[in-house]
Design an enzyme around this catalytic site. Structure first.
Site, PDB file in Angstrom:
ATOM      1  CB  THR A 133      -0.547  -0.359   1.450  1.00 47.52           C
ATOM      2  OG1 THR A 133      -1.765   1.286   1.172  1.00 47.52           O
ATOM      3  CG2 THR A 133       0.129  -0.831   2.916  1.00 47.52           C
ATOM      4  CD  GLU A 135      -2.935   3.179   4.544  1.00 47.46           C
ATOM      5  OE1 GLU A 135      -2.818   3.257   5.468  1.00 47.46           O
ATOM      6  OE2 GLU A 135      -4.745   2.901   4.213  1.00 47.46           O
ATOM      7  CE1 TYR A 159      -3.519  -2.868   5.605  1.00 46.46           C
ATOM      8  CE2 TYR A 159      -3.202  -0.707   5.174  1.00 46.46           C
ATOM      9  CZ  TYR A 159      -3.016  -1.904   4.613  1.00 46.46           C
ATOM     10  OH  TYR A 159      -3.088  -2.026   3.534  1.00 46.46           O
TER      11      TYR A 159
HETATM   12  N1  NAD Z   1      -7.850  -2.520  -0.400  1.00 47.71           N
HETATM   13  C1  NAD Z   1      -6.495  -1.102  -0.913  1.00 47.71           C
HETATM   14  O1  NAD Z   1      -7.394   0.283  -1.465  1.00 47.71           O
HETATM   15  C2  NAD Z   1      -5.412  -1.456  -0.787  1.00 47.71           C
HETATM   16  C3  NAD Z   1      -4.749  -0.580  -1.520  1.00 47.71           C
HETATM   17  C4  NAD Z   1      -3.061  -1.207  -1.887  1.00 47.71           C
HETATM   18  C5  NAD Z   1      -2.367  -2.233  -1.446  1.00 47.71           C
HETATM   19  N2  NAD Z   1      -3.640  -2.540  -0.413  1.00 47.71           N
HETATM   20  C6  NAD Z   1      -3.485  -4.599   0.029  1.00 47.71           C
HETATM   21  O2  NAD Z   1      -3.840  -5.568  -1.078  1.00 47.71           O
HETATM   22  C7  NAD Z   1      -3.787  -6.280  -0.420  1.00 47.71           C
HETATM   23  C8  NAD Z   1      -5.614  -6.632  -0.462  1.00 47.71           C
HETATM   24  O3  NAD Z   1      -6.277  -6.003   0.051  1.00 47.71           O
HETATM   25  P1  NAD Z   1      -7.505  -6.360  -0.098  1.00 47.71           P
HETATM   26  O4  NAD Z   1      -8.501  -4.932   0.729  1.00 47.71           O
HETATM   27  O5  NAD Z   1      -8.503  -6.752  -0.758  1.00 47.71           O
HETATM   28  O6  NAD Z   1      -8.078  -6.830   1.366  1.00 47.71           O
HETATM   29  P2  NAD Z   1      -8.965  -7.886   2.097  1.00 47.71           P
HETATM   30  O7  NAD Z   1      -9.057  -7.653   3.366  1.00 47.71           O
HETATM   31  O8  NAD Z   1     -10.287  -7.213   1.089  1.00 47.71           O
HETATM   32  O9  NAD Z   1      -8.102  -9.421   1.503  1.00 47.71           O
HETATM   33  C9  NAD Z   1      -7.701 -10.025   2.485  1.00 47.71           C
HETATM   34  C10 NAD Z   1      -7.909 -11.644   2.275  1.00 47.71           C
HETATM   35  O10 NAD Z   1      -6.535 -11.917   2.842  1.00 47.71           O
HETATM   36  C11 NAD Z   1      -7.892 -12.789   3.627  1.00 47.71           C
HETATM   37  N3  NAD Z   1      -6.493 -13.184   4.542  1.00 47.71           N
HETATM   38  C12 NAD Z   1      -6.370 -12.755   6.072  1.00 47.71           C
HETATM   39  N4  NAD Z   1      -5.516 -12.844   6.608  1.00 47.71           N
HETATM   40  C13 NAD Z   1      -5.228 -14.490   6.817  1.00 47.71           C
HETATM   41  C14 NAD Z   1      -4.468 -15.387   6.376  1.00 47.71           C
HETATM   42  N5  NAD Z   1      -3.697 -15.411   7.933  1.00 47.71           N
HETATM   43  N6  NAD Z   1      -3.987 -16.527   5.655  1.00 47.71           N
HETATM   44  C15 NAD Z   1      -4.540 -16.293   4.275  1.00 47.71           C
HETATM   45  N7  NAD Z   1      -5.558 -15.312   4.178  1.00 47.71           N
HETATM   46  C16 NAD Z   1      -5.578 -14.417   5.266  1.00 47.71           C
HETATM   47  C17 NAD Z   1      -8.810 -12.852   3.588  1.00 47.71           C
HETATM   48  O11 NAD Z   1      -9.741 -14.021   3.618  1.00 47.71           O
HETATM   49  C18 NAD Z   1      -9.479 -12.185   2.907  1.00 47.71           C
HETATM   50  O12 NAD Z   1      -9.869 -13.029   1.629  1.00 47.71           O
HETATM   51  C19 NAD Z   1      -3.343  -6.479   0.916  1.00 47.71           C
HETATM   52  O13 NAD Z   1      -2.366  -6.731   1.149  1.00 47.71           O
HETATM   53  C20 NAD Z   1      -3.178  -4.713   1.335  1.00 47.71           C
HETATM   54  O14 NAD Z   1      -2.682  -4.228   2.052  1.00 47.71           O
HETATM   55  C21 NAD Z   1      -4.624  -2.554  -0.488  1.00 47.71           C
END
Ligand code: NAD
Length: 354
Positions: A133, A135, A159
């Site tokens: 991210t 962030e 986070y």
């Molecule tokens: N949402 C955003 O705007 C954004 C922006 C930039 C980066 N990211 C990064 O992208 C990635 C995905 O984000 P998202 O918004 O889809 O998140 P999300 O919370 O929607 O999904 C996370 C997924 O990871 C799985 N998960 C969590 N802990 C786990 C574990 N211990 N073992 C296996 N699976 C596990 C969950 O079951 C879920 O399906 C993350 O790494 C986040 O930091 C998100």
């Protein structure tokens, strides 16, 4: 390639999986622990596809990861599994340290053992793509230049600190052990299938119910917004063509103040739900005490990604937001059960992402 996607049942992971099956010839193994944030309904379109497989496992479980790598023999790993919601990280940081840092460490260890045992072209072509991210770079002032790949890390929430730690681990495994790692840092994603605790779906769901729309502070915090399918296409380009040991910033060229996002959403709701008793929906906006340590502004300079890999966002914020509202209006069956199930655990925050 056969790509092992961790977190493929989450918001961005499921978009990546759908994109890989619909628009490429790659196969996918989706490895997900199915936490509260996961939803297999987001994968209905691909669940029975011959190039798709699902494995329920936790990235902290080394033995499970090892046996999934042995069984599927992937050509690449795209690591998205994480705890992702800032407000939850403030209320309960332990899970974030555990999953985002320890989980990434265990996955890197297993990936390294697996990669070391490969030979020939399979070893030479292997990739570990760590998804992160913006962030991690901390908070910008109103006139500061946007983040670039050279911006120092200054995470300020549990986070972002946990994601920063995982980024450092991924790059350390590259520099120290030679694991072929590539990294990307993206801005706020939005779009269909996003869990309704995050800003945009939370506001849509609450506006439909005539509930107050909580906005932190004065709503002046600025975020860059990217439509999730554009992030999915960027991630696939980075996995396929990104240079090893490098990081790439991904952004939507759409910096917006939170209050402007919410007001735009309210206008869209007025237009798309013309019979709503809650019109004008902007009347529902309610300012709440600011989030502790709330970063003021994030902004992305995605020139490197554009110049090296030719990637550009394809959906404007205005179009993407409209598509998203229409999707939530048309797909109550996807989000209504989630709202019911998680009512008890939901926090009265703004739901601002990640
Ligand atoms: N949402 C955003 O705007 C954004 C922006 C930039 C980066 N990211 C990064 O992208 C990635 C995905 O984000 P998202 O918004 O889809 O998140 P999300 O919370 O929607 O999904 C996370 C997924 O990871 C799985 N998960 C969590 N802990 C786990 C574990 N211990 N073992 C296996 N699976 C596990 C969950 O079951 C879920 O399906 C993350 O790494 C986040 O930091 C998100």
């Amino acid at each position: 390639m056969k790509i092992l996607v961790t977190g493929g049942a989450g918001f961005i992971g499921s978009a990546v999986v759908r994109h890989l099956i619909a628009n490429t010839r790659h196969s996918v193994v989706n490895l997900d622990a199915l936490t509260y944030a996961a939803n297999l309904d987001s994968l209905k379109a691909v669940a029975k596809h011959e190039r798709y497989a699902f494995e329920q496992a936790d990235i902290r479980d080394s033995a499970a990861i090892r046996s999934i790598l042995d069984k599927h023999q992937p050509d690449a790993i795209m690591h998205l599994a994480a705890e992702s919601h800032v407000d939850r990280s403030i209320d309960g940081p332990a899970e974030f340290i555990d999953t985002n840092i320890t989980g990434t460490y265990r996955l890197l260890e297993e990936a390294l053992d697996y990669w070391r045992a490969l030979t020939g072209e399979k070893k030479a072509c292997f990739r570990f793509h760590h998804v992160s991210t913006d962030e991690v770079f901390g908070s910008l002032g109103p006139n500061d230049p946007a983040f670039t790949e050279n911006t120092p890390y200054r995470p300020r929430s549990p986070y972002s600190a946990s994601k920063a730690a995982s980024d450092h681990l991924a790059l350390a495994w590259h520099h120290t052990y030679g694991l072929p790692v590539v990294l990307s840092n993206c801005s706020n994603n939005y779009g269909p299938f996003q869990f309704p605790e995050k800003l945009i779906p939370l506001m849509i769901v609450r506006a439909l119910a005539g509930q107050p729309l909580p906005v932190y502070g004065k709503g002046e915090n600025v975020r860059d917004w990217l439509f999730v399918d554009d992030h999915a296409s960027a991630l696939i380009s980075i996995l396929e063509k990104g240079r090893l040991g490098e990081s790439y910033l991904v952004g939507g060229k759409s910096e917006k103040r939170n209050i402007d996002v919410v007001e735009t959403l309210c206008r869209l709701m007025d237009e798309l739900v013309p019979n709503s008793p809650y019109k004008p929906h902007a009347r529902l906006i309610s300012y709440v005490a600011d989030r502790p340590g709330h970063d003021h502004r994030y902004a992305i300079d995605a020139t490197k990604l554009q110049n090296e890999l030719g990637w550009q966002p394809s959906v404007s914020f205005e179009q993407g937001l409209r598509n998203t509202v229409v999707w939530y209006l048309d797909n109550r069956g996807w989000w209504e059960p989630l709202v019911e199930k998680h009512k008890a655990t939901q926090r009265a925050g703004t739901g601002e992402k990640r």
